[in-house]
Design a protein around this motif. Structure first.
Motif, mmCIF file in Angstrom:
data_model
loop_
_atom_site.group_PDB
_atom_site.id
_atom_site.type_symbol
_atom_site.label_atom_id
_atom_site.label_comp_id
_atom_site.label_asym_id
_atom_site.label_seq_id
_atom_site.Cartn_x
_atom_site.Cartn_y
_atom_site.Cartn_z
ATOM 1 N N ARG A 1 7.037 1.129 -7.051
ATOM 2 C CA ARG A 1 6.908 2.243 -6.113
ATOM 3 C C ARG A 1 7.052 3.597 -6.791
ATOM 4 N NH1 ARG A 1 4.048 0.922 -2.222
ATOM 5 N NH2 ARG A 1 4.950 2.440 -0.781
ATOM 6 N N GLY A 2 7.236 3.586 -8.098
ATOM 7 C CA GLY A 2 7.282 4.846 -8.834
ATOM 8 C C GLY A 2 8.653 5.462 -8.973
ATOM 9 N N VAL A 3 9.712 4.742 -8.610
ATOM 10 C CA VAL A 3 11.073 5.246 -8.783
ATOM 11 C C VAL A 3 11.465 5.094 -10.245
ATOM 12 C CG1 VAL A 3 13.492 5.010 -8.099
ATOM 13 C CG2 VAL A 3 11.683 4.599 -6.416
ATOM 14 N N ARG B 1 0.843 -1.182 0.000
ATOM 15 C CA ARG B 1 0.000 0.000 0.000
ATOM 16 C C ARG B 1 0.884 1.240 0.000
ATOM 17 N NH1 ARG B 1 -4.355 -1.648 4.754
ATOM 18 N NH2 ARG B 1 -5.329 -3.409 3.657
ATOM 19 N N THR B 2 0.287 2.381 -0.257
ATOM 20 C CA THR B 2 1.046 3.631 -0.361
ATOM 21 C C THR B 2 1.888 3.890 0.874
ATOM 22 O OG1 THR B 2 -0.676 4.577 -1.773
ATOM 23 C CG2 THR B 2 0.858 6.118 -0.734
ATOM 24 N N GLN B 3 1.350 3.623 2.073
ATOM 25 C CA GLN B 3 2.034 3.958 3.314
ATOM 26 C C GLN B 3 3.073 2.923 3.735
ATOM 27 O OE1 GLN B 3 -1.177 3.130 2.977
ATOM 28 N NE2 GLN B 3 -1.991 2.009 4.727
ATOM 29 N N ASP B 4 3.155 1.807 3.026
ATOM 30 C CA ASP B 4 4.159 0.796 3.346
ATOM 31 C C ASP B 4 5.541 1.239 2.889
ATOM 32 O OD1 ASP B 4 2.137 -0.840 4.346
ATOM 33 O OD2 ASP B 4 1.865 -1.899 2.434
ATOM 34 N N ALA C 1 10.636 8.843 1.810
ATOM 35 C CA ALA C 1 9.301 9.208 2.289
ATOM 36 C C ALA C 1 8.323 9.365 1.133
ATOM 37 C CB ALA C 1 9.372 10.508 3.094
ATOM 38 N N GLU C 2 8.821 9.800 -0.015
ATOM 39 C CA GLU C 2 7.966 9.995 -1.182
ATOM 40 C C GLU C 2 7.562 8.668 -1.809
ATOM 41 O OE1 GLU C 2 8.090 12.005 -5.679
ATOM 42 O OE2 GLU C 2 9.786 12.280 -4.304
ATOM 43 N N PHE C 3 8.508 7.754 -1.897
ATOM 44 C CA PHE C 3 8.266 6.511 -2.627
ATOM 45 C C PHE C 3 7.999 5.302 -1.733
ATOM 46 C CE2 PHE C 3 10.978 9.096 -5.456
ATOM 47 C CZ PHE C 3 10.154 9.170 -6.553
ATOM 48 N N GLY C 4 8.303 5.414 -0.455
ATOM 49 C CA GLY C 4 8.196 4.243 0.393
ATOM 50 C C GLY C 4 9.206 3.183 -0.021
ATOM 51 N N PHE C 5 10.294 3.624 -0.601
ATOM 52 C CA PHE C 5 11.348 2.737 -1.099
ATOM 53 C C PHE C 5 12.680 3.363 -0.732
ATOM 54 C CE2 PHE C 5 14.229 1.046 -4.365
ATOM 55 C CZ PHE C 5 13.937 -0.319 -4.303
ATOM 56 N N HIS C 6 13.454 2.665 0.073
ATOM 57 C CA HIS C 6 14.664 3.239 0.645
ATOM 58 C C HIS C 6 15.886 2.988 -0.241
ATOM 59 C CE1 HIS C 6 12.975 4.392 4.672
ATOM 60 N NE2 HIS C 6 11.984 3.715 4.123
ATOM 61 N N PRO C 7 16.989 3.676 0.040
ATOM 62 C CA PRO C 7 18.180 3.523 -0.816
ATOM 63 C C PRO C 7 18.688 2.088 -0.841
ATOM 64 C CG PRO C 7 18.380 5.459 0.590
ATOM 65 C CD PRO C 7 17.177 4.706 1.065
ATOM 66 N N TYR C 8 19.345 1.740 -1.933
ATOM 67 C CA TYR C 8 19.935 0.413 -2.060
ATOM 68 C C TYR C 8 20.991 0.201 -0.969
ATOM 69 C CZ TYR C 8 17.827 -0.983 -6.509
ATOM 70 O OH TYR C 8 16.953 -1.385 -7.488
ATOM 71 N N THR C 9 21.084 -1.033 -0.495
ATOM 72 C CA THR C 9 22.038 -1.393 0.552
ATOM 73 C C THR C 9 23.022 -2.406 -0.008
ATOM 74 O OG1 THR C 9 20.312 -1.073 2.214
ATOM 75 C CG2 THR C 9 22.292 -2.251 2.905
ATOM 76 N N ILE C 10 24.285 -2.039 -0.020
ATOM 77 C CA ILE C 10 25.318 -2.919 -0.546
ATOM 78 C C ILE C 10 25.825 -3.876 0.522
ATOM 79 C CG2 ILE C 10 27.543 -3.002 -1.739
ATOM 80 C CD1 ILE C 10 25.257 -1.746 -3.347
ATOM 81 N N VAL C 11 25.811 -3.447 1.789
ATOM 82 C CA VAL C 11 26.253 -4.304 2.895
ATOM 83 C C VAL C 11 25.236 -5.426 3.060
ATOM 84 C CG1 VAL C 11 26.829 -4.409 5.342
ATOM 85 C CG2 VAL C 11 27.353 -2.337 4.022
ATOM 86 N N ILE C 12 25.653 -6.657 2.829
ATOM 87 C CA ILE C 12 24.733 -7.792 2.777
ATOM 88 C C ILE C 12 23.998 -7.991 4.098
ATOM 89 C CG2 ILE C 12 24.506 -10.241 2.257
ATOM 90 C CD1 ILE C 12 25.480 -8.551 -0.085
ATOM 91 N N GLY C 13 22.670 -7.954 4.036
ATOM 92 C CA GLY C 13 21.844 -8.216 5.201
ATOM 93 C C GLY C 13 21.562 -7.014 6.079
#
Length: 368
Positions: A94-96, A76-79, A116-128
């Protein structure tokens, strides 16, 4: 293993999840196919661009489109989603803009979209590591009172993505501990693509990954990761569960990485081609297309229109990539801390002086 669509494109009845799929309109079902095709095209173009020297690196999602589209469309949008570095499909849902992802792999952007806009956070290279961060965010949602209220537009949940290799990391298991103890609204989403870079599953675990949830006190499920309907139904159900206050869960999407781990990897060094050929027969896009056709949900005109849109997207990706300006190297130092920092300022001054030496040599060479 939960499966709603066979590799041959035949629908498998499932009492627990049929209602989730039945609630989708024909337009929504067609949109899932469009997502699969367009995300695959972005991935193909980015891989080719890296081979041509336009990107420093690319982590392909080839073969994992259904897992990511199914999961992303269940949100959902808020997730919020906390990705690893291969979740291009969820980013799409998520619209990125795909160019934001490509810019990062080209080295001209640091993944600076607004979570906050997309509900999708930056990529994480550090595994886990994203598992811990996502769990912490989910605990924050609890404390904000946005779980279990019964308000559809308020109750929220988190997806924390990981690969099979990440399940062997300490960060990942610590996240399981916190999520289980605090009953956090997070769905751990493991895309088990069979290979943690060059290590197969049997070198990582002696038990199926989804069973790990048992030891932490929350449910685990395994779904066919090449079945977009299956992933969508399972993720929808588990996100609803998390939003309602029933706590975390682990979904293992059993899929396969058709390409290399990244473009710096050579999978022919550690796996046989016969294995890849077997998984080609389980292609997530082809099976879904067969089902749409057999059910009369989509016709030739629809598929032709998606193909045309895919071609246009491919052209845009190529043109926009080569048109990107080179980054300002000083930006590396300027973005480290919010406030001025003496060590960083000294490092920047030293680098500037070092770079000036090359400018001097170039100028003198031109005069000579």
């Amino acid at each position: 293993m939960i499966q709603l669509l066979t590799p041959e494109g035949e629908r498998v009845p499932h009492a627990e999840y049929d209602a989730v799929i039945d609630a989708l309109s024909h337009d929504e079902l067609r949109d899932l196919y469009r997502d699969l095709v367009l995300v695959r095209r972005v991935d193909q173009e980015a891989t080719a661009l890296q081979r041509q020297g336009e990107l420093g690196l690319w982590a392909s999602l080839l073969g994992q489109e259904a897992a990511q589209i199914g999961a992303g469309r269940a949100m959902r949008t808020q997730d919020h989603c906390f990705p690893g570095y291969r979740e291009h499909g969820i980013a799409w849902t998520r619209g990125v803009d795909p160019m934001r992802l490509i810019a990062m792999y080209r080295g001209v952007d640091k993944g600076a979209w607004d979570p906050a806009e997309f509900g999708f956070h930056p990529y994480t290279i550090v595994i886990g590591n994203q598992s811990l961060i996502g769990t912490g965010y989910a605990m924050g949602i609890q404390r904000d009172g946005a779980v279990g209220t019964g308000e559809t537009e308020r109750d929220a949940a988190v997806i924390a993505c990981m690969g099979d290799g990440a399940t062997a990391q300490g960060d990942n298991n610590e996240a399981f501990v916190f999520a289980g103890v605090y009953n956090s609204p997070v769905v751990f989403f493991c895309q088990n693509n069979q290979w943690a870079i060059s290590e197969p599953n049997d070198r990582q675990t002696r038990a199926p990954i989804y069973k790990r949830a048992d030891g932490f006190g929350f449910p685990g499920l395994r779904v066919d990761g090449n079945d977009v309907l299956g992933v969508y139904a399972v993720m929808t159900t588990m996100l609803d569960r998390a939003r309602s206050g029933d706590g975390p869960s682990l979904i293992e999407a059993f899929t396969y990485r058709m390409g290399a781990h990244t473009t710096s990897d050579d999978p022919t060094k550690y796996r046989v081609s016969a294995e890849v050929e077997v998984w080609k027969l389980r292609d997530p896009v082809a099976r879904y297309k067969r089902w749409l056709m057999s059910e009369g949900i989509a016709d030739a005109d629809f598929f032709d229109s998606v193909e045309a849109e895919s071609d246009a997207l491919g052209e845009r990706v190529r043109a926009d990539t080569v048109a990107m300006a080179d980054p300002d190297v000083d930006d590396i130092f300027d973005q480290v801390y919010v406030e001025p920092h003496r060590q960083v300022e000294d490092d920047k001054a030293a680098f500037t002086a070092y770079s000036a030496l090359f400018e001097t040599e170039t100028t003198e060479g031109a005069r000579a």
